[in-house]
Design a protein around this motif. Structure first.
Motif, PDB file in Angstrom:
ATOM      1  N   GLN A 187       7.875  11.911   7.140  1.00 43.62           N
ATOM      2  CA  GLN A 187       9.196  11.557   6.643  1.00 43.62           C
ATOM      3  C   GLN A 187       9.759  12.612   5.689  1.00 43.62           C
ATOM      4  OE1 GLN A 187       9.492   7.399   5.226  1.00 43.62           O
ATOM      5  NE2 GLN A 187       7.502   7.094   6.212  1.00 43.62           N
ATOM      6  N   GLY A 188       8.934  13.561   5.288  1.00 43.78           N
ATOM      7  CA  GLY A 188       9.391  14.613   4.385  1.00 43.78           C
ATOM      8  C   GLY A 188       9.351  14.247   2.922  1.00 43.78           C
ATOM      9  N   LEU A 189       8.750  13.113   2.574  1.00 42.22           N
ATOM     10  CA  LEU A 189       8.711  12.677   1.180  1.00 42.22           C
ATOM     11  C   LEU A 189       7.498  13.207   0.428  1.00 42.22           C
ATOM     12  CD1 LEU A 189       9.882   8.982   1.592  1.00 42.22           C
ATOM     13  CD2 LEU A 189      11.117  10.842   0.465  1.00 42.22           C
ATOM     14  N   VAL A 190       6.460  13.607   1.147  1.00 33.56           N
ATOM     15  CA  VAL A 190       5.222  14.108   0.536  1.00 33.56           C
ATOM     16  C   VAL A 190       4.826  15.396   1.235  1.00 33.56           C
ATOM     17  CG1 VAL A 190       2.745  13.648   0.260  1.00 33.56           C
ATOM     18  CG2 VAL A 190       4.412  11.851  -0.248  1.00 33.56           C
ATOM     19  N   ASN A 199       0.823  -1.206   0.000  1.00 34.40           N
ATOM     20  CA  ASN A 199       0.000   0.000   0.000  1.00 34.40           C
ATOM     21  C   ASN A 199       0.862   1.264   0.000  1.00 34.40           C
ATOM     22  OD1 ASN A 199      -2.382  -1.455  -0.029  1.00 34.40           O
ATOM     23  ND2 ASN A 199      -2.651  -1.406   2.199  1.00 34.40           N
ATOM     24  N   VAL A 200       1.913   1.261   0.808  1.00 27.76           N
ATOM     25  CA  VAL A 200       2.822   2.412   0.847  1.00 27.76           C
ATOM     26  C   VAL A 200       3.445   2.639  -0.529  1.00 27.76           C
ATOM     27  CG1 VAL A 200       5.007   3.287   1.787  1.00 27.76           C
ATOM     28  CG2 VAL A 200       3.340   2.207   3.306  1.00 27.76           C
ATOM     29  N   VAL A 201       3.908   1.562  -1.139  1.00 23.11           N
ATOM     30  CA  VAL A 201       4.531   1.673  -2.458  1.00 23.11           C
ATOM     31  C   VAL A 201       3.528   2.174  -3.490  1.00 23.11           C
ATOM     32  CG1 VAL A 201       5.530   0.346  -4.354  1.00 23.11           C
ATOM     33  CG2 VAL A 201       6.321  -0.037  -2.011  1.00 23.11           C
ATOM     34  N   LEU A 207       4.118   9.664   5.285  1.00 21.57           N
ATOM     35  CA  LEU A 207       5.048  10.173   4.274  1.00 21.57           C
ATOM     36  C   LEU A 207       5.329  11.655   4.464  1.00 21.57           C
ATOM     37  CD1 LEU A 207       3.721   8.271   1.115  1.00 21.57           C
ATOM     38  CD2 LEU A 207       5.787   7.774   2.450  1.00 21.57           C
ATOM     39  N   GLU A 208       4.328  12.406   4.922  1.00 24.23           N
ATOM     40  CA  GLU A 208       4.558  13.816   5.245  1.00 24.23           C
ATOM     41  C   GLU A 208       5.543  13.938   6.397  1.00 24.23           C
ATOM     42  OE1 GLU A 208       0.984  16.770   4.425  1.00 24.23           O
ATOM     43  OE2 GLU A 208       0.275  15.039   5.590  1.00 24.23           O
TER      44      GLU A 208
END
Length: 384
Positions: free
Chosen positions: A56-59, A16-18, A53-54
């Motif tokens: 983690q700074g990726l989104v 799901n994450v991917v 993801l937010e």
């Protein structure tokens, strides 16, 4: 990079994450509703993953710009992948230059730095130049991965053979360039990385079976089979130039004699340019130099073509500037020597091909971290 959230190690969670992250990576930005549709993941799960993801700074959520038209009613939340959440560095360490290219997490080049070096420099001096180039090019950005390409045969991140830089043999690039740094270092042979770059953004884009010639101050070969670099058992695939019978070690001497360059330094781009400019002007002496060079070059290339049966031969390196003045006679020689005609093109990547291939190597590592279902990624010391 993307990680399993809240202690949940399940494969379904990872899938799901991917799916969510890949949808954003491919699309640029999407509303929550569009993201649910694109990822085929339930809305509550998407919302939970986006929050992770937010963190983690990726989104990041896309904010409405001041002055932009506002839709009627409550605006839908939009999200995008943060390609600037770190950078990738690609380093070309050669006899005459150290070049570092820096990209965002999508592979778009955002910085560069070049340091001129000399063949007689010590390994310590060359490594110092490499550190300097990386520092200047990255400019304080967070480096996620450093890819490195260099002359010689590279195995497990170490230069195991280097005829052009004798002091370079035995250098552990991973240890020297990665020690004490928070990112992995991946190292490979310069010609193989240039081949990778050509497949990524050059004349060999979307071509599966390719022979790449790096022709500059020396001549070397890269082999791409089925869209993947062929390294060989010891990492020495394509090193046919070591066969003195081929004459590749003297094939470039004609350019030197015409340009009156120092034979010890190898042919400069200026010497090659003088020869090809003279060919265009109708100089028969210059044309004879090119003809002799192609005859020397073609034997080794033909042997490789007959072995691999590629779709395409790409001429890269400094002499690629000659374009069809080099490609056409080589194409004719290969048609005479080989069983089937083979397409011959010249690269448009110039002297950035090795560094660009190192960026691609780093990007492959990052994409494995982001989108690998099993969470398996390359280890420091990875290579091409």
């Amino acid at each position: 990079m993307a990680r399993l959230s809240r202690g949940d190690p399940s494969l379904l969670r990872r899938l799901n994450v991917v799916a969510v992250l890949r949808s954003l990576y491919d699309a640029g930005e999407l509303t929550l509703t569009e993201l649910v549709k694109a990822s085929e993941v339930s809305r509550p799960t998407v919302e939970e993953i986006i929050a992770d993801l937010e963190e983690q700074g990726l989104v990041v959520e896309v904010t409405v710009q001041p002055g932009a038209p506002r839709p009627v009613g409550r605006p839908a939340k939009r999200y995008r992948f943060r390609e600037n959440a770190g950078c990738l560095a690609g380093l070309d360490i050669g006899p005459h230059k150290v070049l570092c290219l820096v990209s965002d997490l999508r592979g778009e080049i955002v910085g560069s730095a070049r340091v001129d070096v000399r063949p007689e420099m010590s390994a310590a001096q060359r490594l110092a130049a490499a550190h300097s180039a990386v520092k200047e090019a990255t400019g304080g950005r967070r480096v996620r991965v450093l890819g490195v390409g260099t002359t010689g045969i590279v195995s497990a991140g170490k230069v195991v053979r280097s005829d052009r830089l004798p002091d370079w043999e035995g250098v552990d690039l991973v240890a020297e360039l990665g020690s004490g740094r928070p990112y992995p270092v991946l190292a490979g042979n310069d010609t193989k990385l240039a081949t990778l770059a050509e497949h990524w953004r050059g004349a060999a884009h979307d071509t599966g079976d390719v022979i790449y010639l790096l022709v500059g101050r020396s001549i070397s070969v890269g082999v791409l089979l089925g869209g993947k670099i062929h390294k060989g058992y010891n990492g020495g695939a394509g090193e046919i130039g070591v066969l003195r019978q081929l004459g590749w070690h003297t094939a470039l001497d004609g350019f030197l004699s015409y340009g009156k360059d120092d034979p010890a330094s190898g042919p400069s781009s200026e010497a090659a340019k003088r020869v090809f400019d003279a060919v265009r002007a109708g100089d028969p002496g210059a044309a004879a130099i090119v003809q002799a060079f192609v005859a020397d070059l073609a034997t080794g290339v033909a042997a490789t073509v007959l072995t691999v049966d590629p779709q395409l031969v790409v001429i890269g390196g400094g002499l690629s500037q000659a374009g069809d003045l080099l490609a056409e006679p080589l194409r004719a020689e290969l048609a005479r020597l080989c069983l089937f005609p083979v397409q011959v093109e010249t690269s448009v990547l110039g002297d950035e091909s090795v560094a660009l291939g190192a960026v691609r190597l780093a990007l492959d590592h990052v994409e494995a971290e982001l989108f690998g279902v099993a969470g398996a990624v390359g280890r420091p010391g990875g290579e091409v």
